[in-house]
Scaffold this motif. Structure first.
Motif, PDB file in Angstrom:
ATOM      1  N   MET A  16       3.640   5.511  59.193  1.00  0.00           N
ATOM      2  CA  MET A  16       4.810   5.971  58.746  1.00  0.00           C
ATOM      3  C   MET A  16       5.408   5.262  57.387  1.00  0.00           C
ATOM      4  O   MET A  16       5.501   6.018  56.365  1.00  0.00           O
ATOM      5  N   ALA A  17       5.268   4.074  57.234  1.00  0.00           N
ATOM      6  CA  ALA A  17       5.303   3.167  56.144  1.00  0.00           C
ATOM      7  C   ALA A  17       4.540   3.506  54.950  1.00  0.00           C
ATOM      8  O   ALA A  17       4.842   3.719  53.880  1.00  0.00           O
ATOM      9  N   VAL A  18       3.251   3.757  55.441  1.00  0.00           N
ATOM     10  CA  VAL A  18       2.087   3.927  54.478  1.00  0.00           C
ATOM     11  C   VAL A  18       2.422   5.580  54.081  1.00  0.00           C
ATOM     12  O   VAL A  18       2.262   5.546  52.640  1.00  0.00           O
ATOM     13  N   GLN A  19       2.614   6.381  54.746  1.00  0.00           N
ATOM     14  CA  GLN A  19       3.114   7.825  54.496  1.00  0.00           C
ATOM     15  C   GLN A  19       4.093   7.974  53.330  1.00  0.00           C
ATOM     16  O   GLN A  19       3.905   8.620  52.469  1.00  0.00           O
ATOM     17  N   GLN A  20       5.177   7.043  53.375  1.00  0.00           N
ATOM     18  CA  GLN A  20       6.417   6.982  52.460  1.00  0.00           C
ATOM     19  C   GLN A  20       5.856   6.630  51.208  1.00  0.00           C
ATOM     20  O   GLN A  20       6.304   6.824  50.123  1.00  0.00           O
ATOM     21  N   LEU A  21       4.832   5.406  50.987  1.00  0.00           N
ATOM     22  CA  LEU A  21       4.526   5.025  49.776  1.00  0.00           C
ATOM     23  C   LEU A  21       3.382   6.337  49.124  1.00  0.00           C
ATOM     24  O   LEU A  21       3.500   6.588  47.984  1.00  0.00           O
ATOM     25  N   PHE A  22       2.794   7.086  50.016  1.00  0.00           N
ATOM     26  CA  PHE A  22       1.973   8.254  49.416  1.00  0.00           C
ATOM     27  C   PHE A  22       2.897   9.369  48.867  1.00  0.00           C
ATOM     28  O   PHE A  22       2.709   9.520  48.059  1.00  0.00           O
ATOM     29  N   PHE A  23       4.154   9.347  49.760  1.00  0.00           N
ATOM     30  CA  PHE A  23       5.118  10.576  49.062  1.00  0.00           C
ATOM     31  C   PHE A  23       5.541  10.106  47.856  1.00  0.00           C
ATOM     32  O   PHE A  23       6.133  10.822  46.988  1.00  0.00           O
ATOM     33  N   ALA A  24       6.074   8.519  47.537  1.00  0.00           N
ATOM     34  CA  ALA A  24       6.421   8.186  46.281  1.00  0.00           C
ATOM     35  C   ALA A  24       5.472   8.265  45.360  1.00  0.00           C
ATOM     36  O   ALA A  24       5.989   8.788  44.109  1.00  0.00           O
ATOM     37  N   ALA A 293      12.130   9.936  61.194  1.00  0.00           N
ATOM     38  CA  ALA A 293      13.121  10.118  59.960  1.00  0.00           C
ATOM     39  C   ALA A 293      13.479   9.014  59.549  1.00  0.00           C
ATOM     40  O   ALA A 293      14.112   8.640  58.337  1.00  0.00           O
ATOM     41  N   LEU A 294      13.705   7.902  60.197  1.00  0.00           N
ATOM     42  CA  LEU A 294      14.234   6.365  59.980  1.00  0.00           C
ATOM     43  C   LEU A 294      13.217   5.745  58.644  1.00  0.00           C
ATOM     44  O   LEU A 294      13.945   5.245  57.823  1.00  0.00           O
ATOM     45  N   PHE A 295      12.046   6.305  58.285  1.00  0.00           N
ATOM     46  CA  PHE A 295      11.420   5.608  57.411  1.00  0.00           C
ATOM     47  C   PHE A 295      11.549   6.373  56.010  1.00  0.00           C
ATOM     48  O   PHE A 295      11.037   5.731  55.043  1.00  0.00           O
ATOM     49  N   TYR A 296      12.223   7.272  55.882  1.00  0.00           N
ATOM     50  CA  TYR A 296      12.520   8.059  54.675  1.00  0.00           C
ATOM     51  C   TYR A 296      13.252   7.304  53.687  1.00  0.00           C
ATOM     52  O   TYR A 296      13.311   7.484  52.471  1.00  0.00           O
ATOM     53  N   PRO A 297      14.116   6.221  54.019  1.00  0.00           N
ATOM     54  CA  PRO A 297      14.741   5.372  53.054  1.00  0.00           C
ATOM     55  C   PRO A 297      13.867   4.505  52.323  1.00  0.00           C
ATOM     56  O   PRO A 297      14.308   3.761  51.401  1.00  0.00           O
ATOM     57  N   LEU A 298      12.514   4.437  52.554  1.00  0.00           N
ATOM     58  CA  LEU A 298      11.807   3.612  51.714  1.00  0.00           C
ATOM     59  C   LEU A 298      11.047   4.294  50.598  1.00  0.00           C
ATOM     60  O   LEU A 298      10.820   3.936  49.710  1.00  0.00           O
ATOM     61  N   GLN A 299      11.500   5.834  50.750  1.00  0.00           N
ATOM     62  CA  GLN A 299      11.084   6.640  49.357  1.00  0.00           C
ATOM     63  C   GLN A 299      11.975   6.281  48.198  1.00  0.00           C
ATOM     64  O   GLN A 299      11.079   6.190  47.152  1.00  0.00           O
ATOM     65  N   PRO A 300      12.980   5.931  48.000  1.00  0.00           N
ATOM     66  CA  PRO A 300      13.804   5.724  47.138  1.00  0.00           C
ATOM     67  C   PRO A 300      13.375   4.254  46.161  1.00  0.00           C
ATOM     68  O   PRO A 300      12.979   4.346  45.039  1.00  0.00           O
TER      69      PRO A 300
END
Length: 383
Positions: A16-24, A293-300
């Motif tokens: 999930m952490a890697v996924q948020q980096l990909f989304f960024a 859903a907790l991991f989405y704050p990593l996106q900003p």
């Protein structure tokens, strides 16, 4: 067996952490494509078709012997997953991104856990007890997140890092089309400028994603083939997107793609869609919608950093303050949810206003004061 489950949970957290980096990275690459003039509907359609062409054969080969039979109820569930998590989420995000910038688009994403929590309360799947500190923390954390989201939208403030490039700002204020579409004309007539229209689209994106996460959890319990769930969702989402694109595009110029736009669509379809949604459904089996859903704050954080480097987009005080409030409120809600889960299983006691957190284990206890949400009574001395 327990060690294997713990290992999968750890892998799910890392995934999930890697996924948020990909989304960024998707935020930044897609913004460049939108500013170059690619049509939002065409972009979404090709993205979904690329993702479906990857997910469908992989799901068939890996899960053809293990997936349960399809029922009419499951097909309806897959349709709603495609409608909310693929069609609605992606299209509203692209529209919002084209009218704002990657930093603002990512800054609104942490509101997804808040919307998920509010939706769960309205549906009755999440219970709030105002007599316990955990319930009060949930409500308080939710309000802090809402205040943070409002601060990001209403207050920009001075630039903290980076600089304002007037040419970049001018391009960011333009949509992918030179003239507004009919629905844009209607909203502009109501007094909404492009930036506020983009914010509304991003809020709609978060709402659709919250619905998607809420539906996905029970679907995975009935149909534990996560890759097939993602493939079926993309089938219905791509079907809706193709029909909408054919209705909303004008002329052949909307379908002409440059080399950079093809590269952006390839990244969006392979990484941000195929890989990320496959990881999302797999992680959902082990973590559940709340922790996902907790991991989405990593996106900003990641998006603002990548936007500063590649696009020169400045970071404003309002984004920092609002994002900090969102993350703080989110972790308060998560802490409260974690404590309630542990207390329900008897690992730790509930923190109730009617009792002290630390009680002698030999002291008499009123068991009725420790009624759990499931309706079963527990005592601190006999969990």
């Amino acid at each position: 067996m327990a060690a294997a489950v713990d290992g999968n949970i750890l892998k799910a957290h890392l995934a999930m952490a890697v996924q948020q980096l990909f989304f960024a990275g998707y935020h930044v690459i897609t913004k460049v494509a939108l500013d170059n003039g690619v049509n939002q509907f065409v972009f979404c359609m090709f993205r979904d078709l690329v993702a479906l062409s990857i997910l469908a054969p992989v799901a068939y080969l890996r899960e053809k012997r293990t997936r349960p039979p399809i029922t009419r109820h499951l097909l309806m569930s897959f349709f709603f997953l495609g409608l909310t998590g693929i069609f609605g989420t992606q299209l509203l995000f692209l529209l919002g991104l084209s009218y704002t910038n990657p930093t603002y688009a990512a800054a609104v994403q942490p509101a997804i856990p808040v919307f998920t929590f509010l939706l769960a309360v309205m549906m009755g799947t999440e219970k709030v007890n105002f007599l316990r500190y955990e319930g009060q923390a949930k409500v308080g954390g939710t309000l802090v997140c809402i205040i943070g989201a409002a601060l990001i939208v209403l207050y920009r403030g001075p630039e903290l890092v980076g600089y304002t490039d007037l040419n970049f700002v001018a391009n960011s204020d333009l949509s992918a089309r030179s003239q507004p579409s009919p629905y844009e004309w209607l909203l502009l007539e109501l007094g909404l400028d492009r930036f506020r229209l983009g914010v509304l689209c991003l809020i709609g994106n978060c709402t659709c994603y919250a619905v998607f996460l809420s539906i996905m959890a029970p679907v995975l319990k009935r149909y534990p083939a996560n890759l097939s769930v993602a493939a079926y969702s993309y089938f219905f989402g791509a079907l809706l997107m193709v029909g909408t694109t054919l209705l909303m595009t004008n002329g052949s110029t909307d379908w002409i793609l440059t080399g950079s736009e093809i590269l952006s669509i390839s990244y969006a379809g392979i990484i941000a869609s195929g890989l990320n949604y496959g990881l999302l459904t797999w992680c959902g089996k082990f973590l559940g919608p709340a922790l996902v859903a907790l991991f989405y704050p990593l996106q900003p954080v990641a998006s603002a950093f990548l936007s500063l480097i590649f696009l020169g987009s400045p970071i404003y005080l309002g984004s920092v303050l609002g994002g900090s409030l969102i993350i703080a409120g989110l972790y308060v809600v998560t802490w409260a949810s974690y404590r309630e889960t542990q207390a329900t299983h008897g690992v730790i006691p509930f923190l109730s206003q009617a009792s002290e957190p630390f009680i002698d284990k030999d002291a008499p206890i009123n068991k009725n004061s420790y009624q759990g949400d499931s309706g079963s009574s527990r005592s601190l001395s006999n969990p």
